[in-house]
Design a protein around this motif. Structure first.
Motif, PDB file in Angstrom:
ATOM      1  N   ASP A 100      -0.938  -3.135   3.940  1.00 39.64           N
ATOM      2  CA  ASP A 100      -1.864  -2.476   4.866  1.00 39.64           C
ATOM      3  C   ASP A 100      -3.308  -2.722   4.442  1.00 39.64           C
ATOM      4  O   ASP A 100      -4.209  -2.834   5.265  1.00 39.64           O
ATOM      5  CB  ASP A 100      -1.621  -0.962   4.888  1.00 39.64           C
ATOM      6  N   ILE A 101      -3.502  -2.750   3.130  1.00 39.16           N
ATOM      7  CA  ILE A 101      -4.859  -2.822   2.578  1.00 39.16           C
ATOM      8  C   ILE A 101      -4.944  -4.023   1.648  1.00 39.16           C
ATOM      9  O   ILE A 101      -4.123  -4.177   0.744  1.00 39.16           O
ATOM     10  CB  ILE A 101      -5.194  -1.524   1.820  1.00 39.16           C
ATOM     11  N   ARG A 102      -5.914  -4.862   1.864  1.00 39.74           N
ATOM     12  CA  ARG A 102      -6.100  -6.059   1.040  1.00 39.74           C
ATOM     13  C   ARG A 102      -7.582  -6.382   0.977  1.00 39.74           C
ATOM     14  O   ARG A 102      -8.392  -5.842   1.748  1.00 39.74           O
ATOM     15  CB  ARG A 102      -5.319  -7.237   1.606  1.00 39.74           C
ATOM     16  N   SER A 152       0.811  -1.210   0.000  1.00 41.73           N
ATOM     17  CA  SER A 152       0.000   0.000   0.000  1.00 41.73           C
ATOM     18  C   SER A 152       0.848   1.266   0.000  1.00 41.73           C
ATOM     19  O   SER A 152       2.072   1.215   0.141  1.00 41.73           O
ATOM     20  CB  SER A 152      -0.915  -0.014   1.227  1.00 41.73           C
ATOM     21  N   PHE A 153       0.161   2.397  -0.137  1.00 41.72           N
ATOM     22  CA  PHE A 153       0.855   3.681  -0.158  1.00 41.72           C
ATOM     23  C   PHE A 153       1.678   3.895   1.105  1.00 41.72           C
ATOM     24  O   PHE A 153       2.741   4.508   1.063  1.00 41.72           O
ATOM     25  CB  PHE A 153      -0.156   4.819  -0.296  1.00 41.72           C
ATOM     26  N   GLY A 154       1.172   3.391   2.236  1.00 37.81           N
ATOM     27  CA  GLY A 154       1.883   3.593   3.493  1.00 37.81           C
ATOM     28  C   GLY A 154       3.287   3.026   3.462  1.00 37.81           C
ATOM     29  O   GLY A 154       4.218   3.598   4.036  1.00 37.81           O
ATOM     30  N   PHE A 155       3.464   1.876   2.799  1.00 39.97           N
ATOM     31  CA  PHE A 155       4.787   1.262   2.684  1.00 39.97           C
ATOM     32  C   PHE A 155       5.725   2.177   1.914  1.00 39.97           C
ATOM     33  O   PHE A 155       6.868   2.402   2.317  1.00 39.97           O
ATOM     34  CB  PHE A 155       4.647  -0.088   1.983  1.00 39.97           C
ATOM     35  N   ARG A 181      -9.333   3.460  -1.525  1.00 38.27           N
ATOM     36  CA  ARG A 181      -8.602   2.693  -0.513  1.00 38.27           C
ATOM     37  C   ARG A 181      -7.081   2.701  -0.754  1.00 38.27           C
ATOM     38  O   ARG A 181      -6.412   1.690  -0.598  1.00 38.27           O
ATOM     39  CB  ARG A 181      -9.104   1.251  -0.435  1.00 38.27           C
ATOM     40  N   PHE A 182      -6.554   3.854  -1.133  1.00 38.09           N
ATOM     41  CA  PHE A 182      -5.102   3.998  -1.127  1.00 38.09           C
ATOM     42  C   PHE A 182      -4.624   3.975   0.320  1.00 38.09           C
ATOM     43  O   PHE A 182      -3.527   3.517   0.622  1.00 38.09           O
ATOM     44  CB  PHE A 182      -4.678   5.302  -1.800  1.00 38.09           C
ATOM     45  N   VAL A 221      -5.545  20.291   5.673  1.00 39.85           N
ATOM     46  CA  VAL A 221      -6.781  19.907   6.376  1.00 39.85           C
ATOM     47  C   VAL A 221      -7.267  18.521   5.947  1.00 39.85           C
ATOM     48  O   VAL A 221      -8.227  18.006   6.525  1.00 39.85           O
ATOM     49  CB  VAL A 221      -7.905  20.951   6.160  1.00 39.85           C
ATOM     50  N   GLY A 222      -6.630  17.923   4.935  1.00 41.10           N
ATOM     51  CA  GLY A 222      -6.963  16.546   4.581  1.00 41.10           C
ATOM     52  C   GLY A 222      -7.812  16.380   3.335  1.00 41.10           C
ATOM     53  O   GLY A 222      -8.451  15.339   3.167  1.00 41.10           O
ATOM     54  N   LYS A 223      -7.796  17.358   2.429  1.00 40.70           N
ATOM     55  CA  LYS A 223      -8.608  17.238   1.203  1.00 40.70           C
ATOM     56  C   LYS A 223      -8.140  16.048   0.352  1.00 40.70           C
ATOM     57  O   LYS A 223      -8.942  15.209  -0.047  1.00 40.70           O
ATOM     58  CB  LYS A 223      -8.518  18.536   0.379  1.00 40.70           C
ATOM     59  N   SER A 224      -6.840  15.994   0.084  1.00 40.60           N
ATOM     60  CA  SER A 224      -6.314  14.893  -0.726  1.00 40.60           C
ATOM     61  C   SER A 224      -6.427  13.568   0.003  1.00 40.60           C
ATOM     62  O   SER A 224      -6.708  12.523  -0.610  1.00 40.60           O
ATOM     63  CB  SER A 224      -4.841  15.166  -1.099  1.00 40.60           C
ATOM     64  N   THR A 225      -6.236  13.594   1.328  1.00 39.23           N
ATOM     65  CA  THR A 225      -6.331  12.360   2.111  1.00 39.23           C
ATOM     66  C   THR A 225      -7.742  11.791   2.063  1.00 39.23           C
ATOM     67  O   THR A 225      -7.932  10.574   1.911  1.00 39.23           O
ATOM     68  CB  THR A 225      -5.928  12.632   3.572  1.00 39.23           C
TER      69      THR A 225
END
Length: 601
Positions: free
Chosen positions: A345-347, A130-133, A411-412, A400-404
Motif C-alpha cells: 500500500d505504501i512505498r 504495509s499494515f493494511g495487508f 506512514r504505517f 476517535v482516531g488518536k492512534s490512527t
C-alpha cells in the motif's frame, strides 16, 4: 488497497485464449528461478537422458544375445559372446547408477536452492507490505505459504525436469523400438494411450481443486494453532482449553474431509494408470503369442517387445508422480505468487529523497483517513501544528482516531486526504527508511523478541556498543533490574518477554527508543495496567526520553499528561479543543468533561 493480478479477464473474448495471461506470467516467473542453475539443470537433464538411453539399450542388448545364440560357432563361442555382452550391459547399469545418484543428489540440491531463494524473496516481500495487508491476513496462513507450500515447490523444481526428460525419451525410444519390431502390434498398443490421457486429465483437474482447498485449510489450521498458543495464558485464565480444543477439532476435521476427497481422486488416478499398464502388458503377451504362432514375430523379438513395453509403461508411472508433484508444487507456487503479486500500500515515491535528522516540526493539514475504500471515515479534516521539541498529548474518546493519526506520521498508513509534513516536507516525498529513522515508538502493545535483553535493546541499532546499550538502559531506569537478572544483559527473556513483568518490558522498550535517539517520539501510553511503583519508573523514564524531542503522547489517563505543553482533544469531527491542562479545565469544554468523568470513576 493492494493490487492483485488475479482479476478475471476484462472482456469475454479473452476467455477463448488457450492460456490465461496471468498463468503465462506465473509460468515465466516459475521458470526464471532456474536461470542461476542452468549448468546444474543441464547436467541433471543430461544424466536423465543417459538414464533413459541406458534403459532403452538393455532390451536391445538382450535381443542381440537371444538372436546370436543360434548363430554362434559353438557353446564356447556363445558363452564368450554372452559374457561380453553381459559385461557391456553391466557397464550400462553402472553408468545408469552413477547418473541416478547425480540426479537424486544434485537435483535435490538444485530444488532446495530454488526453494530457499523463493522463501527469501517471499520473506523480503512480506517485510515490505504495509499494515493494511496484515490487518486482513492471518499469520498462520502466511506461515503455511512460506513453509509447506514452498517445500512442495522445491520438490517440483527437482523432480519436474528429470521426470519430463526421462518420460519423453523412454516413451519415444521404446515406441521406436516396438515399431521396428512389429508396427502393427505397436499401433494397436499406442491407440489405447489417448484413453489413458483423457482419464488422467479428468482426475488431474479434480486433484487440482482439492489440493488448493487443502493448502488453504492447512493455513487455517496453522492460524488456529498460532492464535491459541500465542494466547495460551488467556486460554488457561478463562479455563477455555476445552473450547480451544473444540475449535481446533473443527478445523482439523475439515482438513481430514479435504484430504479424504483428495486421496479418493488420487486413488482413482493411480489405480487407473496401474490398471492401464497391466492391461497393456497382458495385451502384449496374448497378441504377441498370437503373432509368434502366425510367424509374424519370433521369440527373441517377443522377449524384446515385452521388455520394451515395461519401459513404455514406466513413463506412465512417472507421469502419475509428475502430476502429483505438479499439482502440489504449482498450487503452492500460485499461493506464494498471490502474496508476491500483492503490491505494498505504501512505498517510496520514484523521486523520494532521503530525510536527514529533522528538527521535529510536524503539521497535519486537513487530514482524512479511512481503512478501506468506501468504509466509514476514521479521521475528518484534522489540522494540527506541532513545534519542534513540543510535548503534545492527544486525548479523546475511544475510536476517535488518536492512534490512527499518529500512525500516519511514520506512514504505517497513508492519509486518504490532506497532507502530513515533517519539517515542512510531505512524508510521501521522502524515503520510508529515513522518515522512520527519525521517529521513535513506545507502543501500548509492548513487543519484545525472543532472545536476550541485549539483542532486544540493540534491535534498532545492531552496531551499538555495550556501553551505549547500558547508558540507554540507565536513562530508561532499566539498568538496575537488568543487572539483577540471572545473566544480566545476556539473559534470555523468552518469547515476547514472558519472563519479565509489565513494567520491566515497558522500560526495555523505552531504553530501545533511547538507543535509537530519534528527534520525534510517539508514546502510546501503557501505564494504566502497571502497579504504582512500575508506573512511576516508566513515567520517569518517559519524561527523560521526551526531553528536547518532539513528543506525541496518546493519553488514556488524563492524570499522566497534566504537564504537557499542549493537550489536543480529538472528536469525530477532528480537533475540537487544545491548550494547557489548567486552561482547558477552566474553559469547561470537552476536556473538562472527560476529566470529570475519569475523576468520578
Amino acid at each position: 488497497m493492494p493490487s492483485r493480478t488475479l482479476e478475471a479477464p476484462a472482456h469475454a473474448d479473452r476467455s477463448a485464449r488457450s492460456v490465461d495471461p496471468a498463468a503465462r506470467r506465473r509460468l515465466r516467473k516459475f521458470l526464471s528461478y532456474y536461470r542461476p542453475h542452468i549448468p546444474l539443470l543441464a547436467a541433471d537433464i543430461a544424466c536423465a537422458i543417459v538414464i533413459a538411453a541406458t534403459a532403452l539399450a538393455l532390451p536391445v542388448c538382450a535381443n542381440w544375445i537371444t538372436r546370436n545364440l543360434s548363430a554362434a560357432a559353438g557353446p564356447e563361442a556363445a558363452i564368450v559372446a554372452i559374457l561380453t555382452m553381459g559385461g557391456a550391459m553391466l557397464a550400462l547399469v553402472g553408468v545408469q547408477a552413477l547418473c541416478t545418484l547425480f540426479v537424486d543428489y544434485q537435483g535435490h540440491v538444485m530444488g532446495a536452492r530454488i526453494e530457499s531463494r523463493m522463501r527469501q524473496e517471499l520473506f523480503e516481500h512480506l517485510q515490505k507490505l504495509s499494515f493494511g495487508f496484515y490487518d486482513r491476513e492471518r499469520t498462520g496462513q502466511l506461515m503455511s505459504r512460506i513453509t509447506n507450500d514452498l517445500f512442495a515447490v522445491g520438490e517440483l523444481c527437482h523432480h519436474g525436469p528429470e521426470d519430463l526428460a526421462i518420460s519423453l525419451l523412454k516413451f519415444l525410444g521404446a515406441a521406436a523400438i516396438l515399431a521396428w519390431l512389429d508396427p502393427t502390434l505397436t499401433g494397436a498398443i499406442l491407440a489405447a494411450f489417448p484413453v489413458a490421457v483423457v482419464y488422467a486429465l479428468y482426475f488431474n483437474g479434480r486433484m487440482n481443486v482439492i489440493l488448493r482447498q487443502g493448502k488453504a485449510q492447512i493455513g487455517a489450521i496453522n492460524a488456529r494453532v498460532e492464535d491459541s498458543l500465542s494466547g495460551i495464558r488467556v486460554v488457561k485464565a478463562f479455563g477455555a482449553e476445552a473450547e480451544e480444543t473444540r475449535r481446533f477439532a473443527v478445523e482439523n476435521d475439515r482438513f481430514l474431509a479435504i484430504r479424504r476427497a483428495g486421496y479418493l481422486s488420487e486413488a482413482h488416478f493411480s489405480v487407473g494408470m496401474e490398471a492401464f499398464a497391466q492391461l497393456v502388458t497382458l495385451a502384449v503377451i496374448v497378441a504377441g503369442a498370437v503373432r509368434v504362432a502366425q510367424g509374424a514375430l519370433d521369440v527373441a523379438d517377443l522377449l524384446t517387445f515385452l521388455l520394451c513395453v515395461a519401459i513404455l509403461i514406466d513413463p506412465v508411472r512417472r507421469a502419475v508422480n509428475f502430476v502429483r508433484l505438479w499439482q502440489q508444487g504449482y498450487t503452492g507456487f500460485q499461493r506464494v505468487m498471490e502474496v508476491l503479486e500483492t503490491e505494498p500500500d505504501i512505498r517510496d515515491a520514484p523521486d523520494a529523497r532521503t530525510l536527514g535528522r529533522v528538527r521535529g516540526e510536524i503539521r497535519f493539514q486537513d487530514v482524512g483517513f479511512t481503512y478501506r475504500i468506501g468504509g466509514p471515515p476514521v479521521l475528518r479534516g484534522v489540522s494540527l501544528d506541532i513545534r519542534p521539541g513540543e510535548f503534545v498529548a492527544l486525548v479523546g474518546a475511544s475510536g476517535v482516531g488518536k492512534s490512527t493519526l499518529c500512525a500516519l506520521l511514520p506512514r504505517f498508513y497513508e492519509a486518504t486526504s490532506g497532507r502530513v509534513l515533517v519539517d515542512g516536507r510531505d512524508v510521501r516525498d521522502v524515503t520510508l527508511e529515513s522518515l522512520r529513522r527519525n521517529i521513535g515508538l513506545v507502543q501500548q502493545d509492548v513487543y519484545l523478541f525472543a532472545g536476550t535483553v541485549l539483542e532486544n535493546l540493540r534491535y534498532g541499532r545492531p552496531d551499538a556498543t555495550r556501553a551505549e546499550v547500558e547508558a540507554a538502559a540507565r536513562r530508561a531506569c532499566a539498568h538496575d533490574f537488568i543487572r539483577e537478572l540471572p545473566d544480566g544483559y545476556d539473559t534470555d527473556i523468552g518469547e515476547r518477554g514472558v519472563r519479565l513483568s509489565g513494567g520491566q518490558k515497558q522500560r526495555l522498550t523505552i531504553a530501545r527508543a533511547f538507543l535509537k535517539d530519534p528527534p520525534i517520539l510517539i508514546f502510546d501510553e501503557a501505564t494504566s495496567a502497571l502497579d504504582n511503583e512500575s508506573e512511576r519508573a516508566v513515567q520517569q523514564a518517559l519524561t527523560e526520553l521526551a526531553r528536547a524531542r518532539t513528543t506525541l503522547v496518546i493519553a488514556h489517563r488524563l492524570s499522566t499528561v497534566r504537564n504537557a505543553d499542549r493537550i489536543v482533544v480529538l472528536a469525530a469531527d477532528g480537533v475540537v479543543e487544545e491548550g494547557r491542562h489548567d486552561d482547558l479545565i477552566a474553559a469547561d469544554g470537552p476536556y473538562a468533561r472527560l476529566h470529570r468523568t475519569q475523576a468520578s470513576l
